[in-house]
Design a protein around this motif. Structure first.
Motif, PDB file in Angstrom:
ATOM      1  N   ILE A   1      -3.611   0.019   0.416  1.00  0.00           N
ATOM      2  CA  ILE A   1      -4.006  -1.056   1.208  1.00  0.00           C
ATOM      3  C   ILE A   1      -3.051  -2.697   1.103  1.00  0.00           C
ATOM      4  O   ILE A   1      -3.360  -3.813   1.248  1.00  0.00           O
ATOM      5  N   SER A   2      -2.084  -1.942   0.171  1.00  0.00           N
ATOM      6  CA  SER A   2      -1.084  -3.403  -0.252  1.00  0.00           C
ATOM      7  C   SER A   2      -0.108  -3.787   1.086  1.00  0.00           C
ATOM      8  O   SER A   2       0.559  -4.842   1.232  1.00  0.00           O
TER       9      SER A   2
ATOM     10  N   ILE B   1     -13.225  -9.842   1.749  1.00  0.00           N
ATOM     11  CA  ILE B   1     -12.613 -10.118   0.523  1.00  0.00           C
ATOM     12  C   ILE B   1     -13.047  -9.752  -0.547  1.00  0.00           C
ATOM     13  O   ILE B   1     -12.674  -9.359  -1.938  1.00  0.00           O
TER      14      ILE B   1
ATOM     15  N   TYR C   1     -15.288  -6.776  -1.239  1.00  0.00           N
ATOM     16  CA  TYR C   1     -14.423  -5.519  -2.410  1.00  0.00           C
ATOM     17  C   TYR C   1     -13.843  -6.090  -3.849  1.00  0.00           C
ATOM     18  O   TYR C   1     -13.219  -5.075  -4.204  1.00  0.00           O
ATOM     19  N   ARG C   2     -12.792  -7.217  -3.558  1.00  0.00           N
ATOM     20  CA  ARG C   2     -13.062  -7.579  -4.547  1.00  0.00           C
ATOM     21  C   ARG C   2     -14.131  -7.156  -5.668  1.00  0.00           C
ATOM     22  O   ARG C   2     -14.265  -6.254  -6.726  1.00  0.00           O
TER      23      ARG C   2
ATOM     24  N   HIS D   1      -4.958   1.833  -3.680  1.00  0.00           N
ATOM     25  CA  HIS D   1      -4.058   0.444  -3.715  1.00  0.00           C
ATOM     26  C   HIS D   1      -2.693   0.129  -2.791  1.00  0.00           C
ATOM     27  O   HIS D   1      -2.332  -0.732  -2.110  1.00  0.00           O
TER      28      HIS D   1
ATOM     29  N   LYS E   1      -2.637  -6.427   2.307  1.00  0.00           N
ATOM     30  CA  LYS E   1      -3.522  -7.584   1.729  1.00  0.00           C
ATOM     31  C   LYS E   1      -2.737  -8.636   1.718  1.00  0.00           C
ATOM     32  O   LYS E   1      -3.530  -9.904   1.469  1.00  0.00           O
ATOM     33  N   ASP E   2      -1.091  -9.082   1.775  1.00  0.00           N
ATOM     34  CA  ASP E   2      -0.596 -10.808   2.189  1.00  0.00           C
ATOM     35  C   ASP E   2      -1.540 -10.925   3.930  1.00  0.00           C
ATOM     36  O   ASP E   2      -1.585 -12.070   3.543  1.00  0.00           O
TER      37      ASP E   2
ATOM     38  N   LEU F   1      -4.286 -10.428   4.501  1.00  0.00           N
ATOM     39  CA  LEU F   1      -5.708 -10.713   4.445  1.00  0.00           C
ATOM     40  C   LEU F   1      -5.734 -12.017   3.753  1.00  0.00           C
ATOM     41  O   LEU F   1      -6.824 -13.003   4.130  1.00  0.00           O
ATOM     42  N   ARG F   2      -4.669 -12.464   2.629  1.00  0.00           N
ATOM     43  CA  ARG F   2      -4.963 -13.729   2.477  1.00  0.00           C
ATOM     44  C   ARG F   2      -4.492 -14.236   3.196  1.00  0.00           C
ATOM     45  O   ARG F   2      -5.220 -16.330   2.954  1.00  0.00           O
TER      46      ARG F   2
END
Length: 1652
Positions: A1473-1474, A1498, A1501-1502, A1470, A1477-1478, A1480-1481
């Motif tokens: 990937i943080s 996503i 992955y979720r 985590h 992460k933003d 990817l959004r």
């Protein structure tokens, strides 16, 4: 003061009341009364109600109130003014007038009253009798009082020490002579009048009369009274033939007149005094003319009532003039042989009725209608007496013949009967039927004669038409809607018969009104009203009012009829239409069709877009009531529905089928025209109103504007159905009525119907022939607003100002992008509209304006070429090059510094990553440098591309010489991606550039430039034919722009507006504020709204004080425009600034210290607030947490330190005399009230002191800057919740009565006027909604580039598209950089997670095997299963109650340890990937293949992360033995996708050919989809049509229908369906004008004017 006695309060109140009566200000009297009651509630001030009535010219009501006070009865003050809304207390019924029962000796209140009040009461009674000119009653009452009064009662007035000179004012014997002589004249005793005037003998000689003679103690009134007595003496001598004495008397009177005129010119005179002087001088001139044998015409007497508002004239003026005329009539043939006396009598009646002196009016009516009866002055209003008189007069006239004068008298009597009966609250409503019966009999008889022998130009036809209109208006007010007027009322039968007879003479379209009204569902009463309006229009075609009211009626009921059909509340086809369909089908089939077939065909024929269909198509319920229903697309859709229905049900083909379709279409057309017939008559009547109305009549201003706006609305919404009447009307319509809505006409040049555009263009060309100043500049501006711009311009506007919603949240979260880089993204659907229908609409508007300019050229309209030069050059100087760079750097200066800090952090982060080689680190640093600084570099490059090219003006060349090298060096340093020192160099250079520009602006002398430097073309523009922008002269003389001054002043506000001086060919200078970076179209429409409010106030008879001060606004595009400079007005903030300066100088003088700089109000506020917040422990940056009590305490402290009389003192020192002070203060209070109420309705905010201007010479208040309106103030960072500004300084400037006097009355009057005219105001506001030129958004795109080009409608769409492209590229690049940074750690984590999951799976399988070997599998399965978590299997093993073996315990322990290590690995997962992460959004919001791929990843992955997290949680929570089988399955499924998901993340956005292809093809697809959408064709038509699946075919039809529905609504291109904010604004204003609040239902109680 609080310790004042009741006598002190009464004495002060008497003095104030006398003053307010003198200036005619009843609201001031009531304001003083409210204030005194509030301060001293025990003081009895009920007598002030009588004084208020007297100040309002309502002298009979004043006598009634005074009688109630003296007899200790409850005093009820009637509503003041002819339209007043002050109804705090309702008078009892009946409210009658008492005349002779003023026995002051028997009144205990009078005996105990304070001496000055006693004096005032006597004077008020005498004033009322005198103003009513009831001189015989005044003489009788005064004589009666003389019998009882003695010196003891009078002595208190003379013994007051404070008024030692008062007795000398009460010796005006001439006033007594004047009253006595006129009393004798009214009784017909001319000899007695001559005796009194000659000898001064009269019967009024008592002490009370001496006191009464002080009614008008002012020395000016005494002089006028002396002059009046002398003039009457001359007139009587003329009548008696005393020629020898008359000459000397005339000379004496003329000398006295000259003296009075000299005295009146030395000081301010009240209007009443001036009018009395004029009347007396006119009498002397008439006597002189008759004496010399050359009688003068009676022009003065005939014109005075016509040029004045009768209710505002002094009550005794017209009766006095009438006595003069009667006195002169035997000697002057011009008076004797003309109708001036009868007309004066009618005017006197009307004035008394309007001023609500009903007894006086009744006396005049009786004396005129019954001249052979003895003249009696009515002591009170009597309905029975008036009714009998009217019946006798009507019966006598019926036996002979009506004449216009008789009709006018009867009409005045009927109006008196109805108005008095309503106002005096008679116990029954018999007066209603009596007035209706009399007037109905009158019009029935007159109309019969006029129908048989039409006389459209005669006075009789005009009076008859006006009487019919009166009946129609009264019916709508008095008669319930549901009542059967014809069956229950005798007068209803007479009117119905009259209308039936008149309909035989009507021609289309009026002859069809009755049938259309019946079809619309109008009630019996409404139908009779419509017929009466039609009759009035027929009897007198030249009466504009009749056409306007007929059009309003048809418009209201026509809209109801059409809306009922369109909302399916009323069927389109009638019973006869259905029978017609059945007949058509039977003729084609050769047999009777079945009811089902007929029903299906009728349903197809009567198709219209329903509300539900439109809601689903438009996806917004709020806009369905403002949709555009009828277009050509609806006909096409209708034909397809009918054809589909016939093809499925009828075996008819070929020509028979076409014939049937043609007949059905014809039947539908007839049905539609039947429902639209009332709207057709409405349009026809409005055009007739234009032809008959006079543009010079103030009463026609508001109706003309309303009619024009409604015709525009009909043109927008119902053009196809009303094509014939609208086309013909626009061609023949006069141009004058359209001049008030020119902006709305230009806005409709984008209509989809070609004939509509052509009609409007032709009308604008005709307007330009007479008033080119209204057309030339708007046409040139519209034709020169480019529809496309270069990519450079789009990017420039993009990067200079961010105003959209942000999709780059991920990059901002990483610190790599900020709002100023990318702005905010809009939703894709809005962009589709912008690129499709919006672009088409703009292009259509551009083409129409270009064609209009060409037509103006061909028509010989001068000034077109010069106007194009002016507009182009003004757009050039909107933002100068140095202002452009300085503003851009100011906006991005802090951001640029942050970017360098961010680059340093990113460099340190890469250097700490040991998994990357030196070359990789260098490459990544270079890439990050490019990503971080690309927005800034792009901004600067585009700025330089624009400003580094060819310079055309000296100012531009100077800019390149001074700053060009510095800019080039900074750009070169930014382009060097390889080294950080170059970045620091660029930062230093940009900072130097910013400081240089800032210093240049600071050192600019007085912030002024020379026009020759910034625009040589404008400097050389001389002797042009350009109409002066926004200038309208009163003498119809056109002012042209002669030259432009060289001095250009740049103001210091945020947008740097420029003050320009234009010189006209009339020699005057016209100043303008040239403003950029803002859209002024809304300001222009707000000015229209204010003009409409002024028109309504003027039409309602308000004085000229009631005006909303406004100025002209001339938009030059979407981002610039000219605003007329408000002369002689200064901002209120200047008063406060001067006060601060004086205080600082006083402190410096007192202490000897240096003069301290003046602090801004915000600095003072925070200086006092900050310590309070520290004590409370609240941060200064957390504004939402600031306690309200601290804010209030800070404000109260500042209020206490600030004088409350800054504004009032300025008004005082600006007034030379007290009369001037009263005039200025009164006007200031009224203007403040007008703008407060207008601001309340408009939701006007941002009313800081710089936006409030005051003209101290007149007291007028001018508001500027209307950007924050329609409740936008509630959306500010610090919301504004107050309805209008009312601080202590503004309140103190309202005068002695504060908010309770003039201000409150004016507020109620303005609000009542706006309520009454709400239909006109809402019609105007509704055109705002349809207007594509008005920017209604909360945060409109703006910026330097937009202003430089004068605004560009296509700019926003192009900017958003380029912004998204930049965001996409930067986001993808940064994601690739981040992927390389985390690759090593990510892959190592992958291997560890896979290894740990594999070990966990092996351990779980071993545990499962041990559990199976220990017990029976089926039993264990049944016992272990329970209501476990979802996904568990019935075969899960293990039970907490079972004894665990050592092997099983060891396996559980081993698995738990493995999962604990997995938990640590997943935590590291985590953290890694943080970093992305933003990003990817942000990527998942892309509308291309990349976005689709990211969204798919996503989603998977979720699911993977949730499975792993659930597995870890279940194992560590002790559920391993119970759910071993389920956990084994969960671990194995997670293990199966782990490696692929890890690898997919790193390869998610690898740049390859497919990605580039997607990137390149996506804009093309979007444009194609937008083009198809704008054409009304769904994007997926071809795919669905080719599908063999029946469901797919059905989907195709549904999608096609849906798209066509949207096309039907949006085909006209008005854009209304895309403007929900504008609709919400319209509804909020509508609620305010109705007296409701937001959220209330239609059944909620409407607030009264005072409550609102």
């Amino acid at each position: 003061p609080g310790d004042a006695t009741n006598d002190d309060v009464t004495c002060v109140a008497v003095l104030c009341t006398r003053a307010f009566i003198e200036v005619g200000c009843p609201e001031g009297v009531l304001g003083v009364q409210r204030y005194c009651k509030w301060q001293h509630p025990r003081t009895d001030l009920a007598w002030m109600c009588a004084a208020a009535c007297a100040a309002d010219n309502r002298y009979e009501a004043a006598l009634a109130c005074l009688h109630q006070y003296l007899t200790e009865a409850p005093v009820h003050c009637p509503a003041l003014g002819p339209y007043c809304t002050n109804t705090e207390s309702t008078p009892p019924a009946p409210f009658l007038i008492y005349w002779l029962n003023f026995d002051l000796l028997s009144s205990k209140l009078y005996a105990a009253a304070e001496p000055s009040l006693k004096e005032f009461i006597v004077h008020l009674i005498g004033e009322c009798y005198s103003r009513l000119t009831s001189y015989d009653l005044l003489s009788s009452w005064a004589s009666m009082q003389d019998m009882y009064f003695n010196s003891d009662i009078i002595s208190p007035f003379a013994s007051k020490e404070s008024s030692g000179q008062v007795p000398s004012l009460y010796d005006n014997k001439n006033w007594i002579t004047y009253v006595s002589s006129l009393s004798e004249f009214d009784s017909g005793n001319l000899d007695g009048m001559h005796r009194i005037l000659s000898e001064g003998n009269n019967s009024l000689t008592g002490k009370f009369t001496e006191l009464l003679s002080g009614t008008r103690p002012d020395v000016r009134w005494r002089q006028v009274t002396d002059l009046q007595v002398g003039a009457l003496r001359c007139a009587v001598m003329l009548r008696r033939g005393c020629s020898q004495e008359l000459g000397a008397e005339l000379e004496e009177c003329e000398k006295q007149a000259q003296f009075v005129l000299q005295m009146s010119s030395c000081g301010a005179q009240t209007p009443a005094l001036q009018l009395q002087i004029s009347a007396t001088l006119q009498l002397l001139r008439q006597v002189r003319g008759c004496y010399k044998g050359t009688p003068l015409p009676a022009t003065f007497y005939a014109e005075l009532p016509e040029r004045s508002f009768l209710h505002s004239l002094p009550s005794d003026l017209l009766p006095t003039l009438l006595r003069h005329l009667r006195l002169l009539s035997p000697a002057n043939p011009h008076i004797r042989e003309s109708l001036v006396i009868p007309l004066m009598e009618l005017s006197s009646m009307k004035q008394s009725r309007l001023q609500r002196n009903y007894g006086t009016c009744l006396s005049t009516v009786l004396r005129t209608l019954q001249p052979d009866q003895p003249s009696v002055w009515c002591q009170e209003y009597s309905h029975d007496l008036l009714d009998h008189c009217l019946q006798d007069t009507t019966a006598a006239a019926l036996s002979s013949r009506y004449y216009p004068y008789h009709v006018s008298l009867i009409r005045q009597g009927v109006k008196l009967m109805r108005q008095a009966g309503s106002d005096l609250h008679l116990s029954n409503t018999v007066y209603i039927d009596a007035s209706y019966n009399t007037l109905a009999t009158l019009v029935h008889t007159c109309s019969a004669e006029l129908l048989d022998s039409p006389k459209p130009d005669s006075d009789m036809s005009l009076l008859t038409a006006r009487s019919i209109l009166n009946l129609a208006r009264w019916m709508e007010t008095d008669v319930p809607v549901s009542e059967d007027v014809v069956g229950l009322r005798p007068w209803g039968v007479a009117l119905h018969n009259m209308c039936l007879r008149g309909e035989l003479y009507l021609s289309p379209p009026l002859s069809e009104l009755a049938a259309a009204a019946s079809h619309s569902g109008a009630s019996c009463r409404d139908l009779l009203v419509a017929r009466c309006l039609t009759m009035a229009s027929h009897v007198q075609p030249a009466l504009a009012k009749s056409w306007y009211r007929l059009a309003n009626w048809c418009y209201r009921f026509g809209r109801t009829a059409v809306d009922g059909v369109l909302s399916s509340l009323v069927p389109l086809l009638s019973v006869e239409d259905v029978a017609g369909v059945e007949t058509l089908l039977a003729s084609r089939l050769g047999a009777v069709p079945s009811p089902g077939l007929v029903g299906l065909v009728c349903e197809a024929v009567s198709w219209l877009p329903s509300s539900d269909e439109l809601k689903s198509s438009l996806e917004t319920e709020d806009l369905c009531d403002l949709r555009l229903e009828e277009t050509r697309a609806s006909d096409q859709h209708l034909e397809s529905k009918i054809a589909t229905c016939l093809g499925a049900l009828l075996p008819i083909e070929g020509q028979e089928r076409e014939w049937l379709l043609r007949d059905l279409r014809a039947l539908r057309t007839i049905a539609l025209h039947r429902h639209y017939h009332l709207l057709t008559i409405a349009a026809h009547s409005y055009f007739q109103f234009f032809r008959t109305a006079s543009v010079n009549n103030r009463k026609h201003d508001a109706p003309l504007m309303t009619a024009a706006l409604r015709l525009v609305r009909l043109l927008v919404k119902h053009a196809p159905q009303l094509k014939h009447v609208l086309m013909e009307g626009f061609v023949e319509s006069p141009t004058a009525p359209w001049t008030s809505i020119i902006p709305q006409l230009f806005a409709r040049l984008n209509h989809s119907e070609g004939w509509v555009r052509q009609s409007i263009s032709s009308l604008l060309c005709r307007v330009a022939e007479h008033q080119p100043h209204l057309i030339v500049i708007p046409a040139v501006v519209g034709a020169n607003t480019h529809s496309v711009t270069t990519n450079m311009t789009d990017m420039l506007a993009d990067l200079l100002h961010g105003g959209d919603k942000d999709d780059g949240a991920g990059m901002k979260a990483q610190g790599l992008l900020v709002d100023d880089d990318l702005g905010l993204l809009d939703d894709g659907e809005a962009d589709e509209y912008e690129e499709g229908d919006g672009a088409e609409t703009r292009q259509m508007l551009l083409n129409s304006c270009s064609c209009l300019v060409s037509e103006l050229r061909r028509g010989g309209i001068p000034g077109i070429t010069d106007a194009e030069v002016l507009v182009r050059e003004l757009r050039r100087i909107t933002v100068l090059w140095d202002e452009l760079w300085l503003g851009s750097l100011q906006q991005h200066q802090a951001d640029i510094a942050n970017k360098f800090a961010q680059l340093s952090e990113e460099t340190d982060k890469l250097n700490a990553n040991y998994s990357l080689s030196a070359e990789e680190k260098q490459q990544l640093i270079k890439t990050k440098f490019e990503v971080i600084f690309k927005p800034v570099l792009l901004l600067l490059e585009q700025l330089w591309q624009f400003t580094g090219g060819s310079a055309e003006t000296p100012h531009e060349r100077q800019f390149q010489q001074l700053y060009g090298g510095l800019i080039r060096d900074a750009l070169a340093a930014l382009r060097d991606h390889a080294s950080s020192p170059s970045a620091r160099t660029a930062c230093t250079l940009l900072h130097r550039l910013y400081q240089a520009l800032q210093e240049r602006r600071s050192n600019r002398a007085n912030s002024s430039l020379q026009m020759a430097a910034i625009s040589p073309t404008l400097s050389q523009l001389v002797a042009t034919d350009i109409p002066m922008p926004g200038v309208v002269t009163h003498n119809s003389q056109m002012v042209h722009l002669y030259s432009i001054d060289e001095d250009v002043t740049i103001l210091l506000s945020k947008t740097k507006p420029k003050k320009l001086c234009f010189r006209g060919d009339d020699g005057k200078t016209y100043r303008y504020l040239f403003k950029g970076l803002e859209d002024l179209h809304l300001d222009e429409r707000i000015m229209q709204f204010l003009e409409m409010v002024n028109t309504l106030l003027g039409a309602r008879g308000s004085s000229r004080l009631y005006r909303a001060q406004h100025y002209s606004v001339v938009p030059l595009g979407q981002r610039s425009g000219l605003i007329q400079w408000v002369e002689s007005a200064v901002p209120l903030f200047g008063l406060y600034g001067r006060h601060q300066q004086r205080e600082a100088q006083a402190v410096a003088h007192r202490t000897g210290a240096p003069l301290q700089p003046v602090r801004r109000p915000s600095e003072l506020y925070y200086q006092k607030l900050t310590p309070r917040l520290k004590v409370a422990g609240v941060s200064l940056n957390s504004r939402k947490l600031w306690p309200k009590e601290l804010l209030k305490a800070t404000m109260l402290e500042l209020v206490e330190e600030t004088p409350s009389d800054l504004l009032s003192r300025e008004l005082i020192v600006s007034s030379p005399t007290t009369a001037d002070w009263w005039r200025v203060t009164h006007r200031h209070g009224v203007c403040t009230a007008v703008m407060s109420m207008v601001g309340l309705v408009l939701g006007l905010g941002d009313r800081h002191l710089d936006n409030l201007l005051v003209n101290f010479s007149t007291g007028e208040v001018v508001h500027i800057d209307y950007n924050v309106c329609f409740e936008k103030g509630k959306l500010l960072r610090v919301p504004e919740h107050v309805p209008y500004r009312m601080t202590q300084n503004i309140e103190a400037a309202l005068g002695v009565t504060g908010v309770e006097g003039v201000f409150r009355h004016a507020c109620e009057h303005v609000l009542a006027t706006m309520r009454e005219g709400r239909e006109s105001l809402l019609t105007l506001l509704e055109t705002f909604i349809y207007d594509p030129l008005v920017d209604w958004t909360h945060d409109a795109d703006a910026g330097y580039a937009g202003a430089m080009y004068g605004g560009n409608a296509a700019l926003a769409s192009s900017v958003r598209q380029r912004r998204r492209q930049v965001e996409r590229t930067l986001t993808l690049t940064m994601f690739r950089v981040r992927s390389k940074e985390i690759a090593a750690a990510w892959l190592a984590n992958r291997d560890a997670v896979v290894s740990q999951l594999s070990e966990a799976c092996e351990g779980l399988r071993a545990l499962l095997q041990l559990q199976r070997s220990q017990s029976n599998e089926d039993a264990v399965d049944g016992a272990a299963e329970g209501p476990a978590s979802p996904g568990s299997s019935p075969s899960d093993l293990g039970d907490d109650n079972m004894v665990i073996s050592p092997e099983e315990a060891a396996a559980v322990t081993s698995i738990t340890e493995q999962v604990q290590r997995l938990k640590q690995l997943f935590a590291a997962h985590h953290r890694i990937i943080s970093d992305v992460k933003d990003l990817l959004r942000s990527l998942m919001k892309l509308k291309d293949n990349t976005g689709k791929t990211v969204r798919s990843f996503i989603s998977r992955y979720r699911s993977f992360a949730e499975n792993v997290t659930s597995f870890i949680k279940d194992v560590l929570s002790g559920g391993l033995r119970k759910r071993s089988r389920y956990l084994t399955h969960l671990a194995e499924s997670s293990l199966a996708v782990t490696s692929s998901l890890y690898n997919e993340l790193l390869a998610l956005v690898e740049e390859d050919s497919s990605d580039r292809t997607s990137q390149e093809s996506e804009p093309h697809k979007a444009k194609t989809a937008s083009a198809k959408s704008s054409a009304g064709v769904p994007v997926d038509v071809d795919t669905l049509a080719a599908s063999p699946d029946p469901d797919a075919q059905q989907t195709f039809h549904n999608a096609s229908d849906r798209r066509k529905l949207v096309h039907i609504v949006s085909n006209t291109g008005s854009g209304v369906q895309h403007n929900p904010y504008a609709v919400a604004v319209w509804r909020r204003v509508s609620l305010k004008l109705e007296g409701r609040t937001a959220g209330q239902t239609d059944t909620a109680r409407v607030l009264s004017i005072a409550e609102q």
